[in-house]
Scaffold this motif. Sequence first.
Motif: not given
Lengths: 489, 489
Positions: B159, B219, B247, B288, B290-291, B294-295, B297-298, B351, B379
Amino acid sequence: MNLKLTQRQKTAELFRDILPADSILSLDEELKPYECDGMMAHNIVPLLVLLPEEIDQVSKVLRICYDNEIPVVARGAGTGLSGGAIPHEDGVILSLARFNKILEIDSENCTARVQPGVRNLAITEAAKPHGLYYAPDPSSQIACTIGGNVAENAGGVHCLKYGLTVNNILELTIVTIDGETVKVGSGALDSPGLDLLALMTGSEGMLGVIIDIVVKLLPQPTDIIVLLTPFDSIEVAGNAVADIIAAGVIPAGLEMMDNPSLVAAEDFVHAGYPTDAEAILLCELDGEAEDIAADQEVVEAVLRKAGAKEIRVAESVEERLKFWAGRKAAFPAIGRISPDYLCMDGTIPRKHLAQVLKDTHALSEHYGLRVANVFHAGDGNLHPLILYNASEPGELEKAEELGGKILETCVQYGGTITGEHGVGIEKINQMCVQFTSDELEVFHAVKAAFDNKGLLNPGKAVPTLHRCAEFGAMHVHHGQLPHPELERF
Amino acid sequence: MNLKLTQRQKTAELFRDILPADSILSLDEELKPYECDGMMAHNIVPLLVLLPEEIDQVSKVLRICYDNEIPVVARGAGTGLSGGAIPHEDGVILSLARFNKILEIDSENCTARVQPGVRNLAITEAAKPHGLYYAPDPSSQIACTIGGNVAENAGGVHCLKYGLTVNNILELTIVTIDGETVKVGSGALDSPGLDLLALMTGSEGMLGVIIDIVVKLLPQPTDIIVLLTPFDSIEVAGNAVADIIAAGVIPAGLEMMDNPSLVAAEDFVHAGYPTDAEAILLCELDGEAEDIAADQEVVEAVLRKAGAKEIRVAESVEERLKFWAGRKAAFPAIGRISPDYLCMDGTIPRKHLAQVLKDTHALSEHYGLRVANVFHAGDGNLHPLILYNASEPGELEKAEELGGKILETCVQYGGTITGEHGVGIEKINQMCVQFTSDELEVFHAVKAAFDNKGLLNPGKAVPTLHRCAEFGAMHVHHGQLPHPELERF
């Protein structure tokens, strides 16, 4: 007229003890600017305009209205398109214009606490130094205020990916009609008890006056690209929209404009649109560069498969902003080619897009009025713009009737009569088509729970059963019944 | 006892004309299984259990209850953890178990129409051949039903990215206490009028009986990866969570387990957890390939910067499912190391995570009861599990008191007393801490608009003002006031 003046002076007296003189407007020339909102076809001069500056004043104003049974219409910037802020002739306009402070930006929790009279875009401007922004972006975002956005559950180009206002706020402080202050929602994930935050959002000033808002802020995307794709047929463009979503990509924005709209916009702001296209699709992708590249590959493949011969990618920030400038200026652009226009706001399940456009075209021909189409295509939110000339006797009425029929068509296909502009007075008859009497009775019961005397924005958003009987509407629920009136065409 | 039997028989007679004999349970051995839900510490035998199969029967049952002032508790699978489906001793249990059909999968619009007794996981199973799934995934998803999910606004591991139940449903059909059928929400983007869909969601059976639900389907993501990161300190892990979100990455799931929880889970399902870690973080990325790359790596950069010495990526589907199996089995795993446990469900702004954990630890020591922590960390949704032994006299009461204090601590830091389990009877006293009398009065007014005789799930979710006075709670609103009772520690 003299009677009205006496009523006005007597009512103003009620507020003299709690508001300074410059917070009570009662002269004709002071009241005039408040006689309508963005739905300019109708106007009513209010009895008074009150401009409180403190919550305590709002509370006392409402208590006085409650005790004296004075109708109250809350008002932000007055940019709404459905007449939600049109005055009541025996009521006060409660302007929240002076509640215009951003009280806190909490960059750690990605939230901002703002007053209702803060402009939508001002929130993003204040959040920018923290690398954050506020996502919902109505086309009027330079002028419209967040309080009005909450009252109408405003959307915008980016609500496909980021949701409507209701998905981007966390907490509201409300003053009730009897002057009490209640908080709804919370800064955390969920709030126990009944979901009054969502109930209040989009309630069009009928349940209470919003006086403090905690909004969510999102990290600014690292990169943004926009693809502009011309199509030879609006139906093919519509199918491409469904295919993009089905391929698992949720673009930040996915907008369609038909030929009349894009030509008008191009003539107005020189956005670089191909004026020979039957329709164009604007698709924005945001995120990390690598994410975008991956999504772009999918979207381009889908677009080509759907029949796109050309896909233009904005090559600079300037070009991207120009692409959007055309879309955001579509309404005023139409205003340049027609003396007047009515902007409708229906939503439909995406799969019926082509059929609804066909029916709209048939209705347009039947009424002899041109219709230009601008869509938040990704979420099935249509904005048919009905072109008319108010100085031609009877043409406004004809345009309104055509607008009503278009909305009823949306309902027939399982859609609704509003996407993001609210019901106000504009679509109040169509509420009788959308809902059964039992359903309207539930709305009235909830309304009465907050406002037992019916003083908050009376006559808006939820029609009385009596009104529905007069309108003679056949209830068409969720597309399950054919609409006999439409069959006449 | 004999009186009860007479009352039972007399009440059963009322329903004989509208329900077949096998739909009316009235024998002791038939009623016994319904005496509690997933909050097993409390049980009450209902007067009757009714098992209708058709909407018309539900409508007639409710009308009879309305006319005869019989309390009604609707029930799905009874897996709820806050006692929302605990019977009323003079009331009927209205079981929706026989409404267990998936009525339609609309793959074009990505929606499903289902009956309330359909199991959560069954929706995803039915959607799978269409490449779709239903996102909210409570740990009980094998057993819990969608009707109960709506009534409690259930969440789950996913969620964080995909929202609670309220964000994943489009339309509800409700039967009101006087037997009328109303639809709320719509298949389109927005619904005009008041947002009764959200109001109904999470209303814990107090406003109406949900009889038909249109859910959104998404999907299936092309790829999924899970990172498991051990930490030496739970506070450092907590800070890493905030850093990941800041980030700009919203993982599909971001869960934390402390040492007692992860050790118990490891012993139970051999998930491959490092039992010497003070805390572990499970981070799922989907989309995907590639997505994800990328994530990833971050996220890895953030984790290393936060102090992670090791990041394990699940190397196969089996390993990924094992990582999650440990998390999903955390509650029963705790059940193996303690005779009994209470599962709490507070949320806090991210926090304050470290501070709330410190305060929880202090409370745990003060009460002499162990607390294991499992979090939907992303969350800010905490699930402290209070370990106790019900056969020790007074220990349940002590555990409940400690649980109450933990929830009040959440409120003190601007959080709420529930994230996804609802209030039920479990947290009803803490509602007095969360809300002012004015706010509770608004809840009561809305409740009365739907159920003027107070027959739908009486005594749950919203306390009477009288009860709050008895509980003697000091209202602690949104962390703005210190809590004097907590200061005693």
